[in-house]
Structure formats: C-alpha cells, structure tokens
Motif scaffolding. Structure first.
Motif, mmCIF file in Angstrom:
data_model
loop_
_atom_site.group_PDB
_atom_site.id
_atom_site.type_symbol
_atom_site.label_atom_id
_atom_site.label_comp_id
_atom_site.label_asym_id
_atom_site.label_seq_id
_atom_site.Cartn_x
_atom_site.Cartn_y
_atom_site.Cartn_z
ATOM 1 N N VAL A 48 29.962 29.754 -21.175
ATOM 2 C CA VAL A 48 28.699 29.975 -20.484
ATOM 3 C C VAL A 48 28.225 28.444 -19.958
ATOM 4 O O VAL A 48 28.384 27.552 -21.112
ATOM 5 C CB VAL A 48 27.662 30.715 -21.316
ATOM 6 C CG1 VAL A 48 26.456 30.752 -20.622
ATOM 7 C CG2 VAL A 48 27.891 32.208 -21.533
ATOM 8 N N ILE A 49 28.187 28.273 -18.785
ATOM 9 C CA ILE A 49 27.433 26.954 -18.544
ATOM 10 C C ILE A 49 26.063 27.123 -17.960
ATOM 11 O O ILE A 49 26.050 27.977 -16.684
ATOM 12 C CB ILE A 49 28.515 26.128 -17.320
ATOM 13 C CG1 ILE A 49 29.771 26.113 -18.056
ATOM 14 C CG2 ILE A 49 27.791 24.811 -17.271
ATOM 15 C CD1 ILE A 49 30.920 25.638 -17.077
ATOM 16 N N TYR A 50 25.201 26.481 -18.440
ATOM 17 C CA TYR A 50 23.659 26.640 -17.911
ATOM 18 C C TYR A 50 23.217 25.512 -17.114
ATOM 19 O O TYR A 50 23.364 24.359 -17.686
ATOM 20 C CB TYR A 50 22.890 26.998 -19.198
ATOM 21 C CG TYR A 50 21.616 27.736 -18.992
ATOM 22 C CD1 TYR A 50 21.688 29.117 -18.982
ATOM 23 C CD2 TYR A 50 20.490 27.247 -18.429
ATOM 24 C CE1 TYR A 50 20.408 30.110 -18.752
ATOM 25 C CE2 TYR A 50 19.314 27.800 -18.294
ATOM 26 C CZ TYR A 50 19.253 29.335 -18.412
ATOM 27 O OH TYR A 50 18.113 30.184 -18.075
ATOM 28 N N VAL A 51 22.944 25.698 -15.897
ATOM 29 C CA VAL A 51 22.554 24.432 -15.185
ATOM 30 C C VAL A 51 21.265 24.356 -14.675
ATOM 31 O O VAL A 51 20.697 25.361 -14.299
ATOM 32 C CB VAL A 51 23.523 24.550 -13.845
ATOM 33 C CG1 VAL A 51 23.246 23.206 -12.805
ATOM 34 C CG2 VAL A 51 24.908 24.526 -13.915
ATOM 35 N N ILE A 52 20.606 23.286 -15.064
ATOM 36 C CA ILE A 52 19.184 23.220 -15.183
ATOM 37 C C ILE A 52 18.789 22.008 -14.049
ATOM 38 O O ILE A 52 19.374 21.081 -14.161
ATOM 39 C CB ILE A 52 18.576 22.815 -16.432
ATOM 40 C CG1 ILE A 52 18.776 24.067 -17.453
ATOM 41 C CG2 ILE A 52 17.089 22.486 -16.319
ATOM 42 C CD1 ILE A 52 18.401 24.155 -18.651
ATOM 43 N N PRO A 53 17.684 22.202 -13.311
ATOM 44 C CA PRO A 53 17.353 21.107 -12.364
ATOM 45 C C PRO A 53 17.206 19.585 -12.888
ATOM 46 O O PRO A 53 17.354 18.739 -12.203
ATOM 47 C CB PRO A 53 16.336 21.574 -11.316
ATOM 48 C CG PRO A 53 15.698 22.893 -12.329
ATOM 49 C CD PRO A 53 16.808 23.436 -13.062
ATOM 50 N N TYR A 54 16.427 19.727 -13.986
ATOM 51 C CA TYR A 54 15.537 18.436 -14.314
ATOM 52 C C TYR A 54 15.890 18.135 -16.051
ATOM 53 O O TYR A 54 15.829 19.366 -16.525
ATOM 54 C CB TYR A 54 14.125 18.189 -14.112
ATOM 55 C CG TYR A 54 13.711 18.354 -12.641
ATOM 56 C CD1 TYR A 54 14.377 17.580 -11.706
ATOM 57 C CD2 TYR A 54 12.603 19.471 -12.196
ATOM 58 C CE1 TYR A 54 13.938 17.659 -10.681
ATOM 59 C CE2 TYR A 54 12.288 19.425 -10.916
ATOM 60 C CZ TYR A 54 12.935 18.566 -10.065
ATOM 61 O OH TYR A 54 12.669 18.503 -8.624
ATOM 62 N N VAL A 76 22.524 17.774 -11.358
ATOM 63 C CA VAL A 76 23.184 16.326 -10.907
ATOM 64 C C VAL A 76 24.711 16.352 -11.414
ATOM 65 O O VAL A 76 25.544 15.938 -10.750
ATOM 66 C CB VAL A 76 22.056 15.136 -11.236
ATOM 67 C CG1 VAL A 76 22.993 13.889 -11.163
ATOM 68 C CG2 VAL A 76 21.061 15.195 -10.537
ATOM 69 N N GLN A 77 24.676 16.932 -12.829
ATOM 70 C CA GLN A 77 25.923 16.522 -13.449
ATOM 71 C C GLN A 77 26.806 17.498 -13.014
ATOM 72 O O GLN A 77 27.841 17.232 -12.683
ATOM 73 C CB GLN A 77 25.586 16.712 -15.155
ATOM 74 C CG GLN A 77 27.025 16.494 -15.937
ATOM 75 C CD GLN A 77 27.521 15.280 -16.066
ATOM 76 O OE1 GLN A 77 28.474 14.807 -15.736
ATOM 77 N NE2 GLN A 77 26.253 14.383 -16.452
ATOM 78 N N PHE A 78 26.348 18.695 -12.748
ATOM 79 C CA PHE A 78 27.480 19.840 -12.290
ATOM 80 C C PHE A 78 27.840 19.408 -10.910
ATOM 81 O O PHE A 78 29.019 19.551 -10.661
ATOM 82 C CB PHE A 78 26.535 21.155 -12.369
ATOM 83 C CG PHE A 78 27.549 22.272 -12.172
ATOM 84 C CD1 PHE A 78 28.186 22.727 -13.100
ATOM 85 C CD2 PHE A 78 27.640 22.830 -10.962
ATOM 86 C CE1 PHE A 78 29.146 24.010 -13.079
ATOM 87 C CE2 PHE A 78 28.165 23.898 -10.487
ATOM 88 C CZ PHE A 78 28.972 24.521 -11.627
ATOM 89 N N PHE A 79 27.055 19.204 -9.820
ATOM 90 C CA PHE A 79 27.348 19.292 -8.363
ATOM 91 C C PHE A 79 28.050 18.089 -8.243
ATOM 92 O O PHE A 79 28.846 17.895 -7.498
ATOM 93 C CB PHE A 79 26.134 19.550 -7.651
ATOM 94 C CG PHE A 79 25.998 21.052 -7.741
ATOM 95 C CD1 PHE A 79 26.604 21.979 -7.063
ATOM 96 C CD2 PHE A 79 24.626 21.611 -8.231
ATOM 97 C CE1 PHE A 79 26.330 23.531 -6.923
ATOM 98 C CE2 PHE A 79 24.377 22.817 -8.116
ATOM 99 C CZ PHE A 79 25.099 23.656 -7.651
#
Length: 714
Positions: free
Chosen positions: A263-269, A328-331
């Motif tokens: 599971v990868i949880y992507v958060i904006p800030y 940021v890290q993900f995209f």
C-alpha cells in the motif's frame, strides 16, 4: 577457490565477483521485479546485457587498479540495439549515468544521447568487449502486449524496466560487497490485515451518532475492497468521516483479496505526512511503515539500530508493505531519469496507491499526473484510490486517458448521513481591513485566521493584542513551525487563550480544533479545508462553530485569482457550499477556466510523443512544486551547529537533510535585498546563511524586508 577470469567487482576484503555471477544474480532479481507488469523477458535481456562492457581488457585493468576511464554501459546498449530491442538498450545505457535522451542519427559520438553513444562502437571508440560471447548469449525478448504502438507508453515502460534493472544491479552488488543479502523482515499483507482487525475491533459497537456513521463508512470500504476488481476508485466523505483509516482498511482488504503487494499512501504536503504515518504505525506497527519525504532523515551516523538501517535502505526502493510519501516524491520519480529516483518505480506496480487530498494536485501538472495514474492502473496492476473530502472533477480527464475504466465511488451519498458530519456554520463577513480583522480576533478566546499571503499573515499578527497570539507561515523554518504548532495544540487542548494567524499551510489535514475560523476569500477547496480546522471534533453545536469568509485588503494575489473567481461564483450560487453539487461545480469551473494547456504547463505529454525519447528534458521540466526560490539557512537551535558544519566545507546528504529543518525559501527579489544589505553569508558552493539574526523573529520568522537601518523585530 578458482579466481574468475573476468571480474565485475572486488570486495573490500579483496574477494572478486565474476561478471557472469553478477549478471545472473542481477537477472534473477530483475525478472522477479518485472513480473507484475509482464516485463520478465525484457528485464532478463537488460540484466544480462548491462555489464558486458566489463569484459573489455581495459575495464579489467581499471578494476585491478589502473587509473583509466572506461565506458562499460554503452556496450550492452549497442548489443541490445542490434537485436532491435530499444527498451533494453535505453535501460542498459542509463544504468549508471541515468536514462539518456534518444537524440537523432545526426548526433556526434561524443554526445550524451543514445544515438550518439551507439555510434561509438562503429567509430572504434569503445574498448573491445567481445569476450562476453565466451560465457553467455543474449536472449530474444518479447515486449508486453500493451506496447504494440510507439508513444508515451514506451517511455513509461522504459522507466519501469530501468527501475527493475538498477534496483537488481544495486542489490546484487550490495549483497556481494556485504557478504549477505539485504534483510527484509516485513510482514505480509495478510498479517497486516490481522493487525488492523485487532485495532478496529475497539471501534465496535460504535458509541454516539458520529462514530456510528464513521463505522458505516469503514465497513463499506472494507466490503468494497473485497468485492471490487482492481481498478480506479474514489472515496468522497466529509471532513471527520475517518477517511484516513477507512482508505487504509480498503487498501488492505483489496490487496489481500487480489494478491497486491503493498500500500502506497501519497500525501500532498509534508506538513500532514507525519501525523498520517503516526496513525498507521499505531495500527500496523512501526516496523511495517516506511515514511519517505524530504523532511525525514533516518540518521545512520553513530550506532544506528537495525530497524533504522532497514528503513533507511528501504527509502531507496520502497521494498516495504506500507509506504507513506509525498506527491512530489511520487510523481517526480515517475518522470525522473536518474537511478536514485527511478529505482523504486517497479515496486509501485502491483500495489494499492491512495492519493490523499487528491484536489491538491497542482493544476499546471494535472494532466501528466492523471496520465501517470492511468498508466499504472491500465498496465501495471495498480488499484488507485482518489481520497478526499472535496472530490475534484477529474472524471473527464480519466475518461480521456483511461477509457473503459470507470471511477468507482466507495461510499455513495446514501452510505451514511452526511449531515451528522456538519459541524460548522458559514458566515459572510464582507470586506475587512487588517485592523478590523485583528479587532474581531481580539474579542475571541480561541480563534484561527487563514490569509492568502505571508505579508498578510504578518500584518494581521502585528495588530493582535496580548500575549496569547501565534503566527504560522513559511517564513518560519520547519523546526520553528513544528514547535509553534505543538504549543498551539497544547493550548487548545487545555482551553487556554490561543489566537492564530496563518497562511494556508495549516489547512491540509493539520489536526487543530478551533471554535471560530476566519478565512480570506480563496478557492472553495481551500475554504472547506479551513472549515475542517473548526469544531473538528464536533463537541460544539453547529451554530457555535463559525467560519467567517471575508475579503482582505488590496487585490487578490494573481496566483489565486482564478480559484478565487470560481469560488466566489459557486458561493453565490449554492446555499450549501459543502454539498457534492457545489464542490463538483467549483472544480469543473476551475478546470474549464484554466483549460487543457494550463493543466500541462510544461507540455510534458507533448514532449513524450516525440520520437526522440527526451527522458532528461522531461525530468528537468517536471517539478510538481514550481518555486523559483533560494533557501536561506537559519542558525537557530540545532541549526547553529549544522550551519557551522556547512561553513567548514561539509556537504553530505545527511547534513543537508538535517539543515532542511532550518531552511526558509524566499523569492529572488527577497534574497537579493537581504544579500545587498549584507544580511546574508553566501558560501563558495552557493549556500546561503542568515548572518543578521535580528531579521529572524521568534514569533514570525524571517523578515520580509532587509535591514536597511530599521529592524522590523526589536
């Protein structure tokens, strides 16, 4: 033991590893990494070919101590190209220096493009490496079916293949050098599910109407996770609906049902990532959660414990069951060309990826972000969940990039009683001067005011009376903001006076609870996020949890003008601005006003249509947070010692990660003003340190003005 004829590496103890053993070890790993997206054949070819340039006598001399440079990566790329295998050729060519641009047939052999490097063989510019043929042969390799036609999908696949190769190469080399394979004590998805069930058992039976509705959402998410096939999902629940835990429960149930790996949880800030990771650690155990973002350092200096070492290594390739990271890290990794960023990509395949606060994806990069999600869902066995309290109108973009894949809503409006989560009343306060705004705040015991600019935050704060006032903005370094937020939370919990003026950094999920909030007119999403900081726990009657929307002094910042215009129109049209209809109307209007061109400001998708495969050009242009700023380091608390290390010439990655907690980003004009008045010390490497600490206030951070004879903070 017989000494190998051709060496790939020599350990610190002088033990040689043969090229053949390294190639087979890398191949075994790379094939396993590529299996979730059907890329095993391509991974096998790339892995076997990647180091055949080491068979050259020149490289063998270099490995044994001669001071010569040898290009060993191009050889394997040449052989793959001869076999009409462009995917493997790109991956092999870039396995040390990063994926190259494709370039054109006219490129000179001394260039850095793939075409330039391929010419080196025919021009006799590569050291002879034909000895590889004595030990192995390269297999023919079919490409996955989804790569029939050239297009952007080819570049996406090459990055994924490249990820498999470089991670396998690193891991096999590391295992040889360390004398053992990397330990991975991570538990299975099944075990994580059992852990979560133990914790969730405490939620039932629910106590109170609010918890009853939260449990309905939770149960629905679990049911849908088990019932729905992999694909694209949305979770649209009101603030306070427990979407963080519910989305994790969906992901684990879904992964368990369909054999997905993580599971990868992507958060904006980064401002909210720490509290989300803390919730997950409590539910699933510290050892099972990898938190990966720029503000977190796994300190390996001194006697680091085994779990810290394990987590630090896992940031390289995300080989953990649950990863919490930033958008940021993900995209930026998905559009990168360097091995350090791309190494983790193959571990996204075969995962559940949750995009928290999906409405925060920056509009200038919205289309490339949605396109990347679409690729992952379509071809890489990813189930993607768009999770937010204010679902944006992304459906048309997904339909364009992902035809035949509907967005399935996990919690339709009839799942629970939305009105139970309504905790605030919205009031129109009209236009207020900063003086009038401060006067109204001074009458409140606990109040939050959110404004659109750092200058406005400073102006309002200066007009507040008494000693119980707090300021938050990015003019304060992260360590300072964290300490300020901790004190604010403590005062709110104890019922002490607490008046806070902040920029929007406090909006996205920061866990604070005020009885009254003032929000300067902004986009509807920002207004609703601000409302989430008011009566957050629902302990007060709706009518006493008030959110005042006001217009501040002067013109709205140009950056926010479109969002403010769309927000103003929707506020005028809809009586209930929290309704799904109002939110959908806002985002639809905002995207229409911006237009397709503005949703891909750097023309990333157009570049990827190019036959020149511009990997480096795309990586240089894709920066999710486009801030032309300079960082100034503040010698505050621990930062003072870190700054001294910087002055002494130290420039390690660890040092800069620590310094990040004491950095303030400013625009060029602000930087120049501080530099011209002698308030900055700029080192030879270009790093800047605040010399005049009079300009850094314990209350408001870095002054917006240089010290030209009048200090702002005395």
């Amino acid at each position: 033991m017989e000494e190998p004829s051709y060496w790939a590496h020599i350990s610190s103890g002088g033990e040689p590893q043969s090229i053949l053993n390294h190639l087979w070890g890398t191949t075994r790993l790379a094939k396993a990494f590529a299996a979730p997206f059907g890329g095993e054949a391509q991974a096998e070819l790339a892995a076997l070919a990647h180091d055949i340039g080491k068979y050259s006598p020149a490289f063998q001399k270099r490995l044994r101590g001669e001071n010569i440079r040898v290009d060993h990566a191009t050889a394997g790329a040449v052989e793959c190209w001869k076999m009409k295998q462009p995917f493997a050729a790109f991956a092999v060519a870039g396995h040390h220096g990063g994926l190259p641009d494709g370039g054109s047939r006219t490129d000179s052999p001394d260039g850095a493009t793939l075409w330039a490097r391929l010419k080196r063989k025919e021009r006799g510019l590569l050291e002879p490496y034909d000895n590889w043929r004595k030990e192995l042969s390269l297999p023919e390799a079919e490409a996955p079916d989804f790569l029939q036609e050239p297009g952007p999908e080819w570049m996406f696949f090459i990055r994924m293949l490249y990820s498999c190769l470089v991670d396998a190469d690193f891991l096999d080399t590391e295992a040889f050098m360390d004398g053992k394979n990397r330990e991975n004590n991570a538990v299975s998805i099944e075990q994580l599910w059992d852990k979560m069930q133990c914790h969730l058992g405490r939620w039932f039976p629910p106590r109170g109407e609010l918890n009853e509705q939260r449990c309905k959402i939770l149960k629905r998410c679990i049911q849908e996770g088990e019932a729905q096939p992999p694909g694209l999902f949305s979770l649209t629940v009101p603030t306070g609906g427990g979407k963080t835990v519910a989305s994790l429960a969906f992901a684990l149930a879904h992964a368990r049902k369909h054999g997905l790996r993580r599971v990868i949880y992507v958060i904006p800030y980064t401002s909210i990532i720490e509290q989300t990771a803390a919730v997950f650690r409590e539910l699933l155990g510290t050892e099972n959660i990898l938190e990966h973002h720029s503000n977190l350092l796994y300190d390996l200096e001194g006697e680091a414990d085994p779990n810290t070492i394990r987590l630090a290594k896992a940031t390289e390739n995300w080989d953990m069951p649950v990863v919490v990271t930033t958008a940021v890290q993900f995209f930026e990794s998905l559009y990168a060309c360097r091995s350090s960023q791309c190494r983790k990509l193959h571990n996204i395949a075969g995962s559940v990826v949750i995009f928290d606060e999906a409405q925060m994806l920056p509009i200038p990069y919205l289309r490339p972000c949605v396109w990347a999600i679409a690729q992952l869902v379509k071809d890489y066995k990813v189930s993607a969940l768009l999770c937010t309290a204010t679902q944006p109108a992304l459906k048309p973009i997904f339909q364009e990039f992902l035809p035949g894949f509907p967005i399935r809503e996990l919690c339709p409006t009839d799942t629970c009683r939305w009105e139970v989560f309504r905790r605030v009343s919205f009031r129109q306060a009209g236009r207020l001067t900063w003086e009038e705004l401060a006067t109204r705040m001074n009458t409140q015991r606990q109040v939050l005011c959110i404004v659109n600019t750092r200058q406005a935050a400073y102006e309002v704060y200066q007009r507040l009376e008494g000693m119980d006032n707090f300021h938050l903005s990015t003019l304060m370094c992260p360590d300072h903001r964290s300490r300020q937020l901790a004190e604010i939370r403590s005062r709110l919990k104890e019922g002490l006076p607490c008046r806070v003026v902040s920029t929007s950094l406090i909006e996205a999920g920061v866990d604070v609870d005020f009885p009254t909030v003032f929000r300067e007119l902004a986009g509807l999403d920002s207004i609703l996020q601000a409302a989430g900081r008011c009566n957050r726990e629902g302990k007060r009657p709706i009518e006493t949890g008030e959110v005042f929307i006001f217009e501040g002094e002067g013109k709205a910042p140009l950056l926010f003008s479109t969002a403010i215009g769309a927000g103003k129109q929707v506020i005028a049209r809809y009586e209930d601005i929290t309704s799904p209809a109002a939110v959908h109307a806002y985002f639809t209007q905002l995207l229409d006003l911006k237009g397709k061109e503005a949703q891909d400001k750097e023309q990333i998708l157009s570049l990827m249509q190019s036959e020149f495969f511009p990997f480096r050009t795309v990586a240089e242009r894709f920066h999710l947070i486009d801030t032309p700023t300079r960082t100034i380091y503040i010698p505050l608390k621990e930062g003072a010692d870190l700054v001294e290390q910087l002055r002494s010439g130290k420039t390690s990655r660890t040092l800069f990660q620590k310094l990040g907690r004491y950095g303030v980003s400013v625009y060029a004009q602000h930087f120049a003003a501080l530099y011209n008045t002698g308030d900055l010390e700029v080192l030879k490497n270009g790093e800047a340190i605040l010399r005049n600490m009079v300009l850094y206030s314990p209350q408001t951070g870095l002054s917006l003005e240089a010290d030209s004879g009048k200090a702002l903070f005395v």
